[in-house]
Structures are given as structure tokens and as C-alpha cells.
Write a protein that holds these residues in place. Structure first.
Motif, PDB file in Angstrom:
ATOM      1  N   PRO A   1     -22.398 -22.791  10.068  1.00 56.59           N
ATOM      2  CA  PRO A   1     -21.806 -22.775   8.717  1.00 56.59           C
ATOM      3  C   PRO A   1     -22.672 -23.524   7.713  1.00 56.59           C
ATOM      4  O   PRO A   1     -23.321 -24.519   8.051  1.00 56.59           O
ATOM      5  CB  PRO A   1     -20.457 -23.477   8.932  1.00 56.59           C
TER       6      PRO A   1
ATOM      7  N   HIS B   1     -14.114 -25.540   3.291  1.00 61.40           N
ATOM      8  CA  HIS B   1     -14.745 -24.534   4.147  1.00 61.40           C
ATOM      9  C   HIS B   1     -13.675 -23.662   4.783  1.00 61.40           C
ATOM     10  O   HIS B   1     -12.512 -24.041   4.883  1.00 61.40           O
ATOM     11  CB  HIS B   1     -15.619 -25.192   5.217  1.00 61.40           C
TER      12      HIS B   1
ATOM     13  N   GLU C   1     -17.860 -18.027  10.368  1.00 60.25           N
ATOM     14  CA  GLU C   1     -19.056 -18.374   9.607  1.00 60.25           C
ATOM     15  C   GLU C   1     -20.208 -18.822  10.516  1.00 60.25           C
ATOM     16  O   GLU C   1     -21.247 -19.245  10.026  1.00 60.25           O
ATOM     17  CB  GLU C   1     -18.730 -19.474   8.599  1.00 60.25           C
TER      18      GLU C   1
END
Length: 451
Positions: A340, A394, A400
Motif C-alpha cells: 500500500p 487508508h 491495495e
């Protein structure tokens, strides 16, 4: 229509430069290298094989660390120019024996002579090693074998700590042995690039093999040879193909989706006994290219798991299973996994007693890297990575992250089970040494595991 051709080292040094038309500025090599070195466009880390700068089209391929580049202002087919660059690299390798910076510098006169015969005013004339022999008069300077111990494609054929014979890739097809003796040898390689995609649970989603039977001939007199493949070989998923070959689909049969052959190959007896007849040209050439999507057992299985370990932490567990025989060793394994974008730190834990393994977190592009010097068949390797995230908002960490990609080389192993049963030379001669070995190599073309 090519304006310029040049070869650059990894440092950007100009090893070979030939300007055929005078249409492109002389500083094009420096412009090209600066652009490739610091490429940041389109969110890509590496420059594409074709791009345009100030009206000049740049085409390049990387061969054993060297950049082969062509420039032009004309609107030409990219695939044509990229194939031309590959063929020029192959021709130079056929003549100088091994392709690297040192061999090209020592044979620069020969290389320039080859380039002048391959292209005339930017137009391609021929890329055939055999045809060029009648026009090339310079003799190659062959590097000492001691200097080749760690250079070039011979590294493909490392088996554990022992080096397998790499004679074919370090010889010149036009040079004679000391004392003026002629080499009377022929080498055959089966090289397969496999593409496999695994699901998050380790099941195979897609799999494909792109293979080549590569030959390099040093036989004088161009004798006819016969190459025999598996008797249970079939071409075409339905039992036939464009050539209407038919074979029984017994247990363990090798079934290729499609294939194509070199222009010198005759298929008179292929349907009957799976033999190819050809008069091999001088140099290295592909006897047969093939593609296979029939279910096969991949050499590696990858499992990837990512679990949250707190508000700003997560743990990644990567496992690699080597599912090939224990007497075979894979070399130069590299595993990469995008993380990520809000990852700020990663710490790694390898299995106890791990040797020859490296780990790294590339903060610039948020990527986990795991390198293994070698993997013995039947073994299992695990990496744990503890991630720390920034406090910014996030989303789903699993979505991700990934996918996990893997590259590797496995000498003396092929997934398709395609084999060369024997090689016969029609012309009888006591000097021929035709069957030194057949080398099998498996490479990763696209090896991916989803998370």
C-alpha cells in the motif's frame, strides 16, 4: 528505415555507433540514456521499448545488460525494428562468440563490418549469419575462457555450485580452433518461458508455456540432420492442427496448442514419427517455436497472506514451494510484492538457517523484494514482513497489496515434457561430434500470485 544504430553499456558508454542517414543529431545516444535512466512518465519505473523525444523515435532492447538502440524520424513498424535489434545482437554473438562489452570492444572492426552489411543507408539487407559469411573478411578475436567464467548467458546453466558446459554460447561460428582445426559440433537447447497466475488460496487460474527449440551449428558442409521429438507429441487441442497432424491422446501425451518452424525445416515425416528434417544454417536459430496451455504442473507454488496486526500495522507471509525433483536447483529467484502507498516501514524475518537470501523495502515505489540465490527441488521457504503504515486514511489493505510476482531460472528442467529423443546427421564423418547434450531451461515469463 533506420537513421542510427548504437550499443550502450549499463553506464551509458557508447560502445558502437553507426549513423546511416544523418537525419538525427549526433547527441542522440546521450539524450536516449538520460531519458531511460531517469524515466518517470506514465507512472512507470522503466522506459518502454519505444518512445519519442523531440520528433525522434527511439527503439531499444536490452540484451545481457547491453542496450541495443535504433533511432529514426520515420513512422516505421515498432515490432519490425525491435525484431531487427534482436537479430543484430544475435548476429554479433554468432561472430564474436559471447556478447558482452569486452568482446564487442575487442572486435569493433568486425562489428562495424557486420553493421555495414546488415544495413545499407538504413535499409535492412540481411540478418542471416550464413549469408553474411561471404561478405565478412575480418577474423574474430576470441576472449580467453578464464575471462568468461562469470559473463553472459553461461550463467543460465549453473546447477548448484557446479557450472554446466556452456561451450555453445561462448563460441564463434566463424572462428577455428588453435591449429586451424574446424569445429564439428551442434548444440540444441529447449528454452521455455512459463506464465502462471495463482489465486489467493494457491489455485492455478491461468497457465501457459512459450517454448523454443534453439539450435547452434558448427557443422561444415551443411549436412542434413534429423531431430526426433516425443512420439506422443500432438499439435492442436482438438487432435489436429493447420498441418492436420494426428496423434493419440494417451496418458502423459505432450499437447501443444500451436507451433511454427524455421524456414529450413521440412515436415515430410513429422506426422508419422515426429521427426524434423533440416539443413541447419550457420549460427544460432530457432528450429521450432511453440505454445502450450494444456494443464501442467508449475515448478513453484506461491502462497501469500496479509493480516492486519493493529490500527497501523500488518503482517505479510510469503511461502514458496518448489515442486520439482530434488536433484534440480533453481537459480536467481526474485520475488516482488507492491505494498500500500501509505506503507512507511517494513521489517523482515526469514526462516531459521536461511542462507543466500536478501530482503529489501523500496520506499520510493512501496515494494517488497525478496531474493534467493538458489532453491533446491522439494524445499519450502517462508518470509514474514511486518509493515508499518502512516496515520493517513487508508482503505482495504489486502486490495491495495500485491499481486506477488516471481522470476527465476531452472536449468535442466522443462514443464511441457517436450524432449529431443535423438539427433542424426545424414553425412557420415568421423569428425562430427553432434550430440554433446541437449540443455533444458525454464524461465519465468509472468509468474503471479494474487492476494
Amino acid at each position: 528505415m533506420i537513421s542510427q544504430f548504437f550499443v550502450l553499456s549499463q553506464r551509458g558508454d557508447n560502445i558502437v555507433f553507426r549513423d546511416y542517414r544523418g537525419e538525427v543529431p549526433k547527441g542522440s545516444a546521450e539524450i536516449f540514456f538520460r531519458k531511460v535512466k531517469f524515466w518517470k512518465e506514465d507512472g512507470q519505473e522503466e522506459a518502454p521499448p519505444v518512445f519519442n523525444v523531440d520528433g525522434v523515435n527511439y527503439f531499444h532492447v536490452k540484451v545481457v545488460g547491453l542496450l541495443f538502440v535504433a533511432t529514426t524520424r520515420a513512422n516505421v513498424s515498432p515490432s519490425l525494428v525491435l525484431e531487427l535489434l534482436q537479430r543484430i545482437a544475435r548476429v554479433i554473438k554468432d561472430y564474436v562468440g559471447v556478447l558482452n562489452e569486452d568482446s564487442i570492444r575487442k572486435n569493433f572492426v568486425l562489428v562495424y563490418e557486420l553493421l555495414d552489411e546488415v544495413m545499407d543507408f538504413g535499409f535492412v539487407q540481411t540478418t542471416s549469419t550464413e549469408l553474411l559469411k561471404s561478405y565478412i573478411f575480418n577474423e574474430p578475436i576470441i576472449l580467453d575462457s578464464a575471462r568468461l567464467s562469470s559473463i553472459g548467458p553461461t550463467g543460465l546453466f549453473m546447477q548448484g555450485t557446479k557450472r554446466m558446459p556452456g561451450t555453445a554460447v561462448t563460441k564463434s561460428v566463424v572462428a577455428s580452433e588453435p591449429g586451424g582445426r574446424k569445429r564439428e559440433e551442434i548444440f540444441v537447447d529447449i528454452i521455455e518461458k512459463i506464465s502462471v497466475t495463482f489465486s489467493s488460496s494457491g489455485y492455478i487460474l491461468t497457465s501457459e508455456i512459450d517454448g523454443t527449440i534453439q539450435m547452434k551449428s558448427y557443422l561444415t558442409g551443411n549436412p542434413e540432420i534429423r531431430l526426433a521429438l516425443n512420439e506422443d507429441l500432438s499439435i492442436g487441442r482438438g487432435g489436429g492442427s493447420a498441418y492436420d497432424y494426428r496423434s493419440s491422446f494417451g496418458s502423459g501425451a505432450v499437447i501443444l496448442d500451436d507451433c511454427n518452424f524455421h524456414e529450413s525445416v521440412r515436415l515430410d515425416n513429422f506426422e508419422v514419427d515426429k521427426t524434423l528434417t533440416l539443413v541447419p544454417p550457420d549460427g544460432e536459430f530457432p528450429v521450432m517455436n511453440y505454445r502450450m496451455t494444456q494443464e501442467f504442473k508449475p515448478p513453484f507454488r506461491i502462497n501469500a497472506l496479509i493480516e492486519e496486526a493493529g490500527a497501523l500495522k500488518a503482517e505479510v507471509i510469503l511461502k514458496i514451494f518448489a515442486e520439482f525433483p530434488s536433484n534440480i536447483t533453481s537459480n536467481t529467484i526474485a520475488v516482488q510484492m507492491p505494498l500500500p502507498k501509505y506503507t512507511i516501514r517494513a521489517s523482515f524475518e526469514l526462516e531459521p538457517g536461511a542462507v543466500g537470501q536478501t530482503t529489501d523495502f523500496k520506499e520510493a515505489n512501496k515494494r517488497l523484494e525478496w531474493g534467493l540465490k538458489k532453491i533446491v527441488g522439494g524445499s519450502e521457504h517462508t518470509l514474514r514482513a511486518r509493515l508499518t503504515f502512516s496515520p493517513e486514511a487508508h482503505g482495504n489493505i489486502t486490495k491495495e497489496s500485491g499481486p506477488v510476482s516471481m522470476t527465476f531460472t531452472i536449468p535442466m528442467y522443462n514443464s511441457s515434457r517436450l524432449q529431443v529423443k535423438y539427433l542424426q546427421i545424414a553425412k557420415k564423418s568421423g569428425t562430427y561430434n553432434p550430440y554433446r547434450w541437449v540443455r533444458y531451461v525454464t524461465l519465468a515469463n509472468s509468474y503471479v500470485a494474487r492476494i
